[in-house]
Design an enzyme around this catalytic site. Structure first.
Site, PDB file in Angstrom:
ATOM      1  N   ARG A 280       4.087   0.309  -6.391  1.00 42.54           N
ATOM      2  CA  ARG A 280       4.026  -0.554  -5.219  1.00 42.54           C
ATOM      3  C   ARG A 280       2.973  -1.645  -5.368  1.00 42.54           C
ATOM      4  NH1 ARG A 280       6.601   2.184  -0.877  1.00 42.54           N
ATOM      5  NH2 ARG A 280       5.393   1.084   0.698  1.00 42.54           N
TER       6      ARG A 280
ATOM      7  N   GLU B 107      14.839 -17.888 -12.085  1.00 37.25           N
ATOM      8  CA  GLU B 107      14.429 -16.497 -12.267  1.00 37.25           C
ATOM      9  C   GLU B 107      13.608 -16.341 -13.546  1.00 37.25           C
ATOM     10  OE1 GLU B 107      14.081 -12.260 -12.355  1.00 37.25           O
ATOM     11  OE2 GLU B 107      14.110 -13.810 -10.811  1.00 37.25           O
TER      12      GLU B 107
ATOM     13  N   ASN C 150      -0.671   1.110   5.867  1.00 37.51           N
ATOM     14  CA  ASN C 150       0.108   0.120   5.124  1.00 37.51           C
ATOM     15  C   ASN C 150       0.632  -0.882   6.137  1.00 37.51           C
ATOM     16  OD1 ASN C 150       1.820  -1.378   3.507  1.00 37.51           O
ATOM     17  ND2 ASN C 150       3.383   0.217   3.334  1.00 37.51           N
ATOM     18  N   GLY C 151       0.386  -2.165   5.917  1.00 37.82           N
ATOM     19  CA  GLY C 151       0.894  -3.174   6.831  1.00 37.82           C
ATOM     20  C   GLY C 151      -0.188  -4.128   7.279  1.00 37.82           C
TER      21      GLY C 151
ATOM     22  N   CYS D 165       0.823  -1.210   0.000  1.00 31.29           N
ATOM     23  CA  CYS D 165       0.000   0.000   0.000  1.00 31.29           C
ATOM     24  C   CYS D 165       0.859   1.262   0.000  1.00 31.29           C
ATOM     25  CB  CYS D 165      -0.904   0.007   1.221  1.00 31.29           C
ATOM     26  SG  CYS D 165      -1.805  -1.522   1.501  1.00 31.29           S
TER      27      CYS D 165
ATOM     28  N   GLU E  10       5.033 -14.508 -13.093  1.00 31.92           N
ATOM     29  CA  GLU E  10       4.665 -13.233 -12.473  1.00 31.92           C
ATOM     30  C   GLU E  10       3.769 -12.385 -13.359  1.00 31.92           C
ATOM     31  OE1 GLU E  10       7.829 -11.208  -9.505  1.00 31.92           O
ATOM     32  OE2 GLU E  10       8.598 -11.562 -11.516  1.00 31.92           O
TER      33      GLU E  10
ATOM     34  N   HIS F  59      15.121 -36.674 -12.372  1.00 31.85           N
ATOM     35  CA  HIS F  59      14.672 -36.976 -11.017  1.00 31.85           C
ATOM     36  C   HIS F  59      13.249 -36.466 -10.769  1.00 31.85           C
ATOM     37  CE1 HIS F  59      18.623 -38.411  -9.694  1.00 31.85           C
ATOM     38  NE2 HIS F  59      19.100 -37.464 -10.490  1.00 31.85           N
TER      39      HIS F  59
ATOM     40  N   TRP G  61      -3.379  -2.469  -1.334  1.00 29.93           N
ATOM     41  CA  TRP G  61      -3.125  -3.828  -1.824  1.00 29.93           C
ATOM     42  C   TRP G  61      -3.750  -4.760  -0.802  1.00 29.93           C
ATOM     43  CZ3 TRP G  61      -0.145  -8.181  -0.311  1.00 29.93           C
ATOM     44  CH2 TRP G  61       0.094  -9.114  -1.326  1.00 29.93           C
TER      45      TRP G  61
ATOM     46  N   LYS H 268       9.773 -14.913 -13.704  1.00 32.29           N
ATOM     47  CA  LYS H 268       9.342 -13.785 -14.525  1.00 32.29           C
ATOM     48  C   LYS H 268       8.117 -14.158 -15.350  1.00 32.29           C
ATOM     49  CE  LYS H 268      11.816 -10.487 -13.353  1.00 32.29           C
ATOM     50  NZ  LYS H 268      11.623 -11.078 -12.035  1.00 32.29           N
TER      51      LYS H 268
ATOM     52  N   LYS I  18       5.166  -4.353  -5.428  1.00 30.15           N
ATOM     53  CA  LYS I  18       6.587  -4.109  -5.657  1.00 30.15           C
ATOM     54  C   LYS I  18       7.404  -4.268  -4.389  1.00 30.15           C
ATOM     55  CE  LYS I  18      10.128  -2.881  -8.118  1.00 30.15           C
ATOM     56  NZ  LYS I  18      10.659  -3.863  -9.079  1.00 30.15           N
TER      57      LYS I  18
END
Length: 608
Positions: A27, A480, A98-99, A2, A487, A503, A74, A484, A603
């Site tokens: 964010r 990574e 925020n939190g 947020c 995401e 495996h 958020w 990406k 973010k």
């Protein structure tokens, strides 16, 4: 996470609140709102979705109040609806947050038992309801604020306005960042310097436990005990990096294209280009000669950068390294007796789990260092050594330029460590720094693969799953690359060490499964190509990232090659990251997703 903004002024603030919220879009958010005090009464406008929806409401219902707070939410507790959007009101009190209030359920039960009626599903509402109750009981604004802070536990940044205190904002910080800015006859409160950059270039950051009373001309800061404290003024750089896509379609594309430039900036912090010798960044001191073991920790993309960092330190400095996901590091309570240095990687420097891990390491007496992109961040302020990545503000939620700058910083640092330990001699140091200096040029060449990758993305967008494989330095990159893709395109993807194919993951291979293989022509190339043959034999669709030698010596029937320039092994994670970013980017465009602000993601993750 947020975003928060607050303004106390002599002029109307509503439009400026929304403009500042635009700077906090990076964010991540799913609703937004502003509140102002109009003729002694609290008023608010809230909207689901993007800020344009809030802007349209403001055009239809202008506000003239000169004190106000704004918020991009958020969702954590409660769905992303207008009713759950901030600001929250009760009894002449308005709050944005925020939190996470960890004991909200307990407080909510207590207040409900006293007859308080709740309107939302959010944890934040307990803050405003508690403040309203305390004010009703006769406590002053300040005493109510302090009593509320003593009651709630968790991670929070708060901005509070009172209907009967029209030229004042109160704020508090415990975890997520909160900054104060000063203007001419007005004061500002915001989640970071970027939010405040249109108004001021001098900010003060609250520390954990601090709370503040802002008026139009002053900021009175108190610590957790209610005692006045002073916090240093920091000159922010937000104005120099105005958040603008320029000619690019998305921030992510812009940030991919910025990598050649920002890699050179980061390299310059760690290498004296006139002598070819490694160095510590200005004002930092770290001697690796006596370090027996390093602990590395991070979250998300930063974790994969740290994994590459482990390869770098063990290869070039011969220092054994431990690696943990930050959300597990402190809870595992690892014995750290033989660890001399803990390195933490974070783009924002505010990542809650990574910050908590840093604090755990400090409590165990370790020297701490942070690889961080925001030098005024909490982690940068609390660590013993700051290792800047100099990527500039990264607005796209999916990290691109910050990741490659993290790799550059870790590679340069590993060479410095090798020199300190006598593992890398003077000639080898010159050769390695010469190689690192090639990264910007090679990054530009990697960007030139975009047209070929865009064509491949049209087919990738028809798939629902993908597998990424690599060995050595390319193994972290495989993970990574998979991250990406999922995401921003929402395609399920997994990254594996190529040697692990037999495996388990090989069971997934059929003619509907694309397999992206990262295989520069290095010492692992032949073994990786053997794994590629196993995929081909089962009908897998292969995309091979390699160089000209690899394309000539290891072609597999039916595979598509993305050919990159030949480079030294230390550079492959940095340069090969770029086509993986471009593949995810163009696949997401084909899928029609929100590239810069993918669903459910933020973010800066400032809560656990």
């Amino acid at each position: 996470m947020c975003g928060i903004i607050g303004i106390v002024s002599r002029d109307p603030v509503a439009e400026r609140l929304v403009d500042a919220l635009k700077r906090l879009e990076y964010r991540g958010y799913d609703s937004a709102g502003v509140a102002t005090i109009e003729d002694g009464r609290l008023t608010r406008l809230r909207a689901e979705g993007k800020l344009v929806n809030l802007q349209n409401k403001l055009k239809a219902e202008p506000r003239s109040g000169t004190t106000g707070i704004g918020h991009t939410r958020w969702a954590t507790h409660g769905a992303p609806t207008e009713g759950n959007a901030h600001p929250h009101f009760s009894g002449g009190v308005g709050v944005v947050h925020n939190g996470i209030i960890e004991n909200f359920a307990e407080i909510k039960r207590e207040l409900a038992a006293e007859g308080v009626s709740f309107e939302t599903q959010t944890d934040t509402e307990v803050v405003v309801q508690l403040l309203a109750k305390l004010r009703k009981e006769g406590l002053s604004h300040r005493h109510a604020m302090q009593a509320m802070l003593e009651r709630v536990t968790g991670a929070y940044a708060l901005a509070v306005i009172f209907e009967d205190l029209p030229a004042t904002i109160m704020g508090a910080r415990n975890g997520p960042p909160l900054a104060i800015g000063a203007g001419e006859g007005e004061m500002f409160l915001g989640s970071d310097a970027i939010a405040l950059s249109p108004f001021t270039d001098e900010v003060r950051y609250l520390e954990d436990g601090d709370w503040v009373v802002l008026t139009g001309s002053d900021a009175e800061i108190m610590d957790g005990e209610g005692q006045p404290v002073d916090r240093p003024i920091i000159r922010a750089t937000g104005k120099a990096h105005y958040v603008d896509k320029g000619n690019y379609r998305h921030f992510m594309q812009k940030e991919i294209y910025e990598q050649p430039e920002v890699l050179s900036h980061t390299l310059g912090a760690f290498v004296d280009m006139t002598t070819g010798r490694t160095k510590m960044p200005k004002g930092q001191d770290l001697d690796f000669s006596k370090i027996r073991r390093i602990a590395l920790s991070a979250c998300g993309t930063g974790y994969y950068a740290a994994l590459v960092g482990r390869y770098y330190f063990e290869r070039y400095a011969r220092i054994p390294c431990d690696l943990d996901v930050a959300s597990e590091f402190r809870y595992r309570e690892s014995p750290l007796g033989d660890v001399d240095l803990a390195i933490f990687v974070s783009q924002s420097g505010e990542t809650a789990d990574t910050l908590a891990s840093l604090r755990y390491a400090k409590s165990q007496g370790l020297k701490t260092a942070v690889v961080v992109n925001v030098e005024g961040s909490t982690m940068a302020r609390e660590a013993d050594v700051v290792l800047p990545t100099l990527a500039g503000p990264e607005i796209g939620v999916a990290s691109t330029k910050a990741f490659t700058c993290q790799l550059m910083a870790l590679a340069s640092l590993a060479v410095r460590a090798g020199v300190d330990r006598g593992v890398v001699d003077a000639d080898e140091e010159l050769e390695l720094t010469r190689v690192l200096a090639e990264a910007p040029r090679l990054a530009r060449e990697a960007i030139h693969t975009e047209e070929r990758i865009e064509a491949l993305s049209r087919e990738m967008a028809t798939k629902r799953h993908a597998l990424f494989l690599g060995r050595g330095f390319s193994f972290p990159l495989a993970m990574e690359g998979a991250l990406k893709l999922k995401e921003i395109s929402y395609i399920h993807a997994e990254g594996y060490a190529a040697g692990e194919l037999k495996h388990g993951p090989i069971a997934l291979i059929d003619d509907t499964m694309p397999v992206v293989v990262i295989a520069p022509h290095d010492r692992s190339f032949e073994k990786t190509i053997s794994n590629v043959q196993e995929v081909a034999a089962r009908g897998g669709e292969i995309v091979l990232l390699t160089d000209a030698s690899g394309a000539a010596n290891g072609p597999v029937e039916g595979s598509r090659c993305i050919v990159l320039p030949k480079m030294a092994e230390i550079l492959t994670p940095i340069v090969y990251a770029i086509p993986l970013q471009l593949l995810a980017y163009h696949t997401a465009i084909q899928m029609g997703t929100d590239v810069d602000q993918p669903r459910n993601l933020a973010k800066s993750v400032t809560v656990e």
